[in-house]
Write a protein that holds these residues in place. Structure first.
Motif, PDB file in Angstrom:
ATOM      1  N   ASN A  58       0.013  -4.143   8.056  1.00 50.84           N
ATOM      2  CA  ASN A  58       1.291  -3.786   7.416  1.00 50.84           C
ATOM      3  C   ASN A  58       2.172  -2.943   8.341  1.00 50.84           C
ATOM      4  OD1 ASN A  58       0.702  -5.033   5.004  1.00 50.84           O
ATOM      5  ND2 ASN A  58      -0.160  -3.210   4.059  1.00 50.84           N
ATOM      6  N   CYS A 104       0.830  -1.218   0.000  1.00 47.38           N
ATOM      7  CA  CYS A 104       0.000   0.000   0.000  1.00 47.38           C
ATOM      8  C   CYS A 104       0.864   1.268   0.000  1.00 47.38           C
ATOM      9  CB  CYS A 104      -0.890  -0.047   1.229  1.00 47.38           C
ATOM     10  SG  CYS A 104      -1.487   1.542   1.760  1.00 47.38           S
ATOM     11  N   CYS A 137      -3.872  -1.318  10.667  1.00 44.70           N
ATOM     12  CA  CYS A 137      -3.288  -1.937   9.495  1.00 44.70           C
ATOM     13  C   CYS A 137      -2.198  -2.917   9.907  1.00 44.70           C
ATOM     14  CB  CYS A 137      -2.682  -0.831   8.639  1.00 44.70           C
ATOM     15  SG  CYS A 137      -1.882  -1.460   7.184  1.00 44.70           S
ATOM     16  N   CYS A 150      -4.985  -3.081  -0.092  1.00 40.71           N
ATOM     17  CA  CYS A 150      -5.415  -2.921   1.307  1.00 40.71           C
ATOM     18  C   CYS A 150      -6.478  -3.958   1.655  1.00 40.71           C
ATOM     19  CB  CYS A 150      -5.983  -1.522   1.520  1.00 40.71           C
ATOM     20  SG  CYS A 150      -6.706  -1.305   3.152  1.00 40.71           S
ATOM     21  N   GLN A 152      -8.084   1.443  -1.077  1.00 40.71           N
ATOM     22  CA  GLN A 152      -6.687   1.611  -1.471  1.00 40.71           C
ATOM     23  C   GLN A 152      -6.171   0.293  -2.058  1.00 40.71           C
ATOM     24  OE1 GLN A 152      -4.997   4.518  -1.231  1.00 40.71           O
ATOM     25  NE2 GLN A 152      -3.171   3.589  -2.109  1.00 40.71           N
TER      26      GLN A 152
HETATM   27  S1  SF4 Z   1      -4.882   1.912   3.268  1.00 43.32           S
HETATM   28 FE1  SF4 Z   1      -5.066  -0.153   4.131  1.00 43.32          FE
HETATM   29  S2  SF4 Z   1      -3.085  -1.141   3.763  1.00 43.32           S
HETATM   30 FE2  SF4 Z   1      -2.823   1.079   3.509  1.00 43.32          FE
HETATM   31  S3  SF4 Z   1      -2.159   1.838   5.494  1.00 43.32           S
HETATM   32 FE3  SF4 Z   1      -4.380   2.054   5.444  1.00 43.32          FE
HETATM   33  S4  SF4 Z   1      -5.179   0.164   6.340  1.00 43.32           S
HETATM   34 FE4  SF4 Z   1      -3.029  -0.204   5.792  1.00 43.32          FE
END
Ligand code: SF4
Length: 341
Positions: free
Chosen positions: A80, A52, A78, A282, A279
């Motif tokens: 990530n 992302c 998130c 995501c 996104q």
């Molecule tokens: S858009 Fe989704 S993958 Fe990107 S930082 Fe936000 S929660 Fe995380």
């Protein structure tokens, strides 16, 4: 005040009580004259192309701006971010975790806040005082929101910008407050937007191309009168304590809590259609299935990646959606007139 980067909305009252000035790294990314440059820093460091752009951009901001302390939200935002935190540590930065509880239970939230306060060397009593200081700014942001949907005096972009900025109050809450008072005064002297315009809701994470999206909608006789996540950042349900405030903040918890809030606001604000932004790469994009099942209004799902502008393809999809909404509104108006005859 010492700066601390934040990866999303956090209980900033605790950070400020500990003598830190929170900086929302996402806001720094989108306000950079060349955000793509910051994403490239991450890709050169080895972040995958299919990661992302917000995560990559946050990494780029930390390194480019020399931000040493970062509060990484590892639960309720998130997954990530967990690995982002590991990479930031590897680069010698002080990346600390904060996790929202799995469910919005005040007792669990209280423990999370106490642990955060202890880690930063402050107390929740001190954070409560900051909460009181911030309340006038939050009230003004919510007043602007009301002027958007009730009096039709505020644009969707202004609504987005001022609500989203409550995650760090543009790094100076007193200045934020003064500037917003001036804007509200200006709005009170404006002519309202035409009543017959299409009214939209925007749900999902903020769009990478927000700066172009909102004006494009208004160019096509439509206006966003409900920005879901941005409004949540302003804490519309503050409750009686810091723990309650962050339990009533819907974004970190189950999607069903968000849907309850969204459906109530769609009715209250007389929304005609919904834009759900997702996104690229995501996990939250999967929630589109749940939203489409729960929301009884036309939904346009838009995706963005690292394109900070509206492509012609997206513009065409938006225009077709708005055209469909405007035609169906005309049809239902004729139908209700025919029924009255
Ligand atoms: S858009 Fe989704 S993958 Fe990107 S930082 Fe936000 S929660 Fe995380």
């Amino acid at each position: 005040m010492k700066k601390i980067g934040i990866t999303t909305t956090v209980p900033l009252e605790v950070l400020m009580a500990a003598g830190y000035q929170p900086i929302d790294l996402n806001n720094v990314l989108v306000n950079d004259p060349d955000p793509g440059r910051l994403i490239t820093i991450a890709e050169r460091a080895g972040f995958p192309l299919n990661c992302c752009s917000w995560i990559k951009g946050i990494y780029g901001v930390c390194l480019d701006h020399g931000i040493q302390d970062i509060l990484c939200v590892t639960g309720g935002d998130c997954s990530n971010t967990i690995m982002l935190m590991e990479v930031l540590k590897l680069k010698g930065l002080n990346a600390m975790p904060f996790a929202y509880p799995d469910e919005p239970a005040p007792q669990l939230m209280q423990h999370a806040l106490e642990a955060l306060a202890a880690a930063l060397g402050t107390t929740l009593e001190a954070a409560d005082k900051v909460r009181e200081e911030l309340q006038p700014s939050r009230d003004l942001a919510l007043k602007l929101d009301e002027l958007t949907w009730k009096q039709n005096l505020v644009s969707g972009w202004e609504n987005h910008l001022w609500l989203i900025s409550t995650s760090d109050f543009n790094q100076d809450f007193q200045k934020y407050c003064r500037e917003l008072i001036d804007l509200l005064e200006l709005c009170s002297r404006r002519q309202p937007y035409p009543v017959g315009q299409t009214r939209l809701a925007y749900i999902g994470v903020p769009a990478v191309y927000a700066r172009e999206l909102y004006p494009h909608l208004e160019k096509n006789a439509a206006r966003v009168v409900f920005n879901e996540v941005q409004r949540q950042f302003a804490m519309p349900e503050p409750g009686e304590s810091l723990a309650e405030q962050y339990c009533r903040y819907t974004y970190p918890y189950s999607i069903h809590g968000r849907i309850k809030d969204i459906k109530a606001e769609l009715r209250r604000r007389q929304v005609d259609g919904v834009i759900h932004y997702v996104q690229a790469f995501c996990h939250r994009g999967i929630g589109d299935i749940v939203f489409r099942d729960a929301i009884d209004l036309p939904i346009l799902t838009l995706e963005g990646n690292d394109d900070f502008f509206l492509s012609n393809h997206i513009k065409t999809r938006i225009e077709a959606f708005l055209d469909m909404l405007s035609r169906s509104r005309k049809v239902s108006k004729y139908r209700s007139q025919a029924l009255k005859r």
